[in-house]
Each structure stands twice: as C-alpha cells, then as structure tokens.
Design a protein around this motif. Sequence first.
Motif, short mmCIF file in Angstrom:
data_model
loop_
_atom_site.label_atom_id
_atom_site.label_comp_id
_atom_site.label_asym_id
_atom_site.label_seq_id
_atom_site.Cartn_x
_atom_site.Cartn_y
_atom_site.Cartn_z
N SER A 112 0.89 -1.33 -0.06
CA SER A 112 0.14 -0.13 0.10
C SER A 112 0.84 1.32 -0.02
O SER A 112 0.50 2.23 -0.62
N LYS B 290 2.13 1.71 -3.49
CA LYS B 290 1.24 2.25 -4.51
C LYS B 290 1.05 3.71 -4.34
O LYS B 290 0.87 4.54 -5.28
N ASP C 175 -2.83 4.30 -7.63
CA ASP C 175 -4.36 3.90 -7.23
C ASP C 175 -5.22 3.83 -8.38
O ASP C 175 -6.14 3.13 -8.52
N SER C 176 -4.87 4.69 -9.18
CA SER C 176 -5.76 4.98 -10.54
C SER C 176 -5.21 4.32 -11.72
O SER C 176 -5.64 4.21 -12.90
N LEU D 223 -3.88 -2.18 -12.80
CA LEU D 223 -4.32 -2.68 -11.39
C LEU D 223 -5.48 -3.00 -11.23
O LEU D 223 -6.22 -3.94 -10.48
N LYS D 224 -6.57 -2.22 -11.72
CA LYS D 224 -8.13 -2.09 -11.74
C LYS D 224 -8.60 -3.33 -12.22
O LYS D 224 -9.58 -4.05 -11.93
N GLU D 225 -7.89 -4.07 -13.41
CA GLU D 225 -8.19 -5.06 -14.02
C GLU D 225 -8.00 -6.25 -13.40
O GLU D 225 -8.68 -7.36 -13.58
N GLN E 30 -8.10 -6.36 -9.91
CA GLN E 30 -8.31 -6.11 -8.55
C GLN E 30 -9.02 -7.54 -8.05
O GLN E 30 -9.58 -8.07 -8.52
N GLY E 31 -8.56 -7.74 -6.72
CA GLY E 31 -8.79 -8.85 -6.06
C GLY E 31 -8.00 -10.26 -6.03
O GLY E 31 -7.74 -11.08 -5.11
N GLU F 182 -1.55 -8.44 -8.73
CA GLU F 182 -1.64 -7.03 -8.43
C GLU F 182 0.00 -6.71 -8.22
O GLU F 182 0.45 -5.80 -8.60
#
Length: 198
Positions: A155, A158, A164-165, A169-171, A173-174, A179
């Motif tokens: 964290s 990042k 964060d944007s 990474l959004k793709e 997520q989880g 990640e």
Amino acid sequence: METYYYSQFNHAVVRVALFDDVMNAAAIRSRIVQAARNLGVDGNTEREAVNFAFIDARLISSPLHLQTAIYQALLSEAQGQLRTKTVHSEILWALNPTNNITEAIRRYGVSDESTTLIVVRVDVSDTPDLQRRMCDVIQGCMVPFQALVKMTDWSIIKKHYKLDSESALKEVQGNLDRERSIIDNIVVSSVAMKNVMA
C-alpha cells in the motif's frame, strides 16, 4: 547476506543484508546525521562506520527492484554523474519516483520508526568483517533475503508511485499475486528509466 559482483563497474562488490526486529533505528539515523557533520579523523572514522545504504525494507517490492537501483547508482558513479554525495545515497535517490533527494532519503532511508532494514555496502573489494560491522551498527536480527516478501508494504509503494488509478491494477483487482506482480514491474521499470529521464 547476499553478494553481487559488477565487473563492468571497476569490479565492484555489493553486499546486501536484510534485518528484522530493528530496535535502534532512531539511533542509527542520528548517528548518520552526526557523522556527516563531524570533521577530522573522528568524523572520518564515524562516516566509515556507517558507510552503508540503509533502506526501509517495506518499500522494496522485490530483489530485482533493489538490484536495479544499485545498478543505476553504480552506473551514475561510473559516469561521474552522481546526484548525491555517495553511491549509497544514490541508491536511495534511484529508488524514489521523484528527483527530490531529501524526499528520497526521508522516504527510503532509515527513519526513527524503521523496524526492517536492508543494508547495502558498495566496495571495490571484499571488506573484512563486514557482517560484524553491520551488526555493530544495527540492533536487530539478520534474516535470509527471502524474508523480504513478508516485509513489503504494497500500500505504501502504491501511494509513493501514485498507482491507485493505474488501469492495469484495476483489471486484476482481487488477485493479490497478479496485482503485486504488476506493481513490481512498474516500480522496477521506473527505477531502470530514472537515469534516462533525469
């Protein structure tokens, strides 16, 4: 302790040790600051005693991340283009995503709260009793470098790299493994390109 050899850089020998449960971080930081101020023989002796790069282990995403910063610092030194006073502080500068040297030392160097440290020593030959000298400075446990994976604070990495944007990474997520792999690729690439962009 890890050892890296760089024959292309004057046969540099780089020793890297990972410490956990560090109990004297504030004293180490104070000692580094005081050594920089001291003059004469006493100052030289004290500067040599703390002549290492002290790196907050939480901010290193992988061994490659660290090795890339070391390589970039050695390259800068070989080209006579250090932006800091020493190759050890240049490693900290290379790790930081911005070109602000003070910020690099504050973020990536030892702080009063540090409990995990990576200690790096760059030399042109093997330094006798180096492990003992490291342990004389650091009150903590030297652990195998493989333990880094448990110390990394993803964290904070990042946050420093403003990820964060980041769409990649959004793709994923989880999926923590994926990640972290993407974050590591981004930070390693950033360190590798820093000399080109600076």
